[in-house]
Design an enzyme around this catalytic site. Structure first.
Site, short mmCIF file in Angstrom:
data_model
loop_
_atom_site.label_atom_id
_atom_site.label_comp_id
_atom_site.label_asym_id
_atom_site.label_seq_id
_atom_site.Cartn_x
_atom_site.Cartn_y
_atom_site.Cartn_z
CG ASN A 117 -1.76 1.23 1.36
OD1 ASN A 117 -1.78 2.06 0.45
ND2 ASN A 117 -2.46 1.36 2.47
CE LYS B 234 -0.14 3.04 4.77
NZ LYS B 234 -0.07 3.08 6.22
CG HIS C 79 -5.80 1.82 5.08
ND1 HIS C 79 -5.37 2.70 6.04
CD2 HIS C 79 -4.81 0.91 4.93
CE1 HIS C 79 -4.16 2.34 6.44
NE2 HIS C 79 -3.80 1.26 5.78
CD GLU D 241 -2.92 5.24 6.74
OE1 GLU D 241 -2.87 5.32 5.50
OE2 GLU D 241 -2.04 4.67 7.42
CD GLU E 64 -3.36 -2.58 7.09
OE1 GLU E 64 -2.27 -2.81 6.57
OE2 GLU E 64 -3.99 -1.51 6.89
N GLY F 120 2.64 2.04 10.78
CA GLY F 120 3.59 3.14 10.67
C GLY F 120 4.31 3.47 11.96
CB SER G 152 5.28 -2.08 11.78
OG SER G 152 4.86 -0.76 12.07
P1 13P Z 1 3.10 0.19 7.59
O1 13P Z 1 3.59 -1.12 7.00
O2 13P Z 1 3.85 1.37 7.14
O3 13P Z 1 2.94 0.08 9.08
O4 13P Z 1 1.61 0.39 7.02
C1 13P Z 1 0.70 -0.64 7.12
C2 13P Z 1 -0.50 -0.29 6.36
O5 13P Z 1 -1.27 0.58 6.75
C3 13P Z 1 -0.73 -0.96 5.09
O6 13P Z 1 -2.00 -0.69 4.59
#
Ligand code: 13P
Length: 248
Positions: free
Chosen positions: A9, A11, A94, A96, A166, A172, A212
């Site tokens: 992803n 982002k 997601h 976010e 997740e 992150g 992560s």
């Molecule tokens: P990270 O791997 O940067 O923690 O992000 C995970 C994520 O949100 C994937 O959609």
């Protein structure tokens, strides 16, 4: 036997030109026959990414999609805009999107239904906050997210879906869930799918862990009975992603 599915992803990272450069860098590193490999890139780079990934094992996915066919929805992307260029995967719900763009379980369900209607495989995200984990309500919370996301989805559709577990506190933050924590929730998700549908559907659906994931943690996470791969953020933008895809 479920085939692994490992998705990046990206982002809100990389311009179209940078996307081409990164795909060119990663394409020799992510070659595998053991897993489906998906790069979910920003919408503006979908066409460019498809072109750059042509002739490779990389599939390109979107990060969001709207649940209406067309019309006065400024800034949104319709499902047939994705299918018309050859997109087969879309991330839905997601954390976010839920946190910053007010997506709810109900809009997630609408988007999931719309994706299936158009033959797009949804990567459906769920996950608990740190507070919810500390309150001991993780499994209840995830079960509710799953039950609402799959309302009116048929068993045949559900079999082809991808769920990404997740934990929000692991996204992150560099704080990866322990293998036991990740497997416990992924197993509970599969049991929830078995309750909604049946054992065959639960056995077919693919469940990813995200939060992560790095080259160091991938092998142990992905070898758990109920973890069928990962949804990877930060590490999908680096050569490390090749090591994650070829984790064995
Ligand atoms: P990270 O791997 O940067 O923690 O992000 C995970 C994520 O949100 C994937 O959609």
């Amino acid at each position: 036997m479920r085939k692994k599915i490992i998705a990046g992803n990206w982002k809100m990272n990389k311009t179209p030109a940078e996307t081409v450069a990164l795909i060119n860098e990663l394409k020799p590193l992510v070659v595998t026959e053991d897993a489906d490999v998906i790069f979910c890139v920003p919408a503006i780079s979908l066409t460019t990414a498809l072109e750059a990934a042509k002739g490779t094992n990389i599939e390109i996915g979107a990060q969001n999609m709207y649940f209406e066919e067309s019309g006065a929805f400024t800034g949104e992307i319709a499902p047939n805009m994705l299918t018309s260029i050859g997109i087969k995967y879309v991330i839905i719900g997601h954390s976010e999107r839920r946190e910053y763009f007010a997506e709810s379980d109900v809009t997630v369900n609408k988007k999931v239904l719309k994706a299936f209607e158009h033959g797009i495989t949804p990567i459906i995200c769920c996950g608990e906050s740190l507070t919810q984990r500390e309150q001991g309500i993780t499994i209840d919370w995830i079960r509710q997210q799953i039950k609402i996301a799959f309302l009116s989805v048929t068993a045949d559709q559900a079999k082809t879906a991808v769920i990404a577990y997740e934990p929000i506190w692991a996204i992150g933050t560099g704080k990866v869930a322990t293998t036991e924590q990740a497997e416990e929730v992924c197993k509970a998700i599969r049991e929830c799918i078995a309750e909604i549908y049946d054992e065959a559907t639960a056995a077919a659906i693919r469940i990813q862990y995200g939060g992560s994931v790095t080259a160091a943690s991938a092998a142990e996470l992905f070898s758990q009975a109920d973890i069928d791969g990962g949804l990877v953020g930060g590490a999908s933008l680096k050569a490390d992603f090749g090591k994650i895809v070829n984790y064995k």
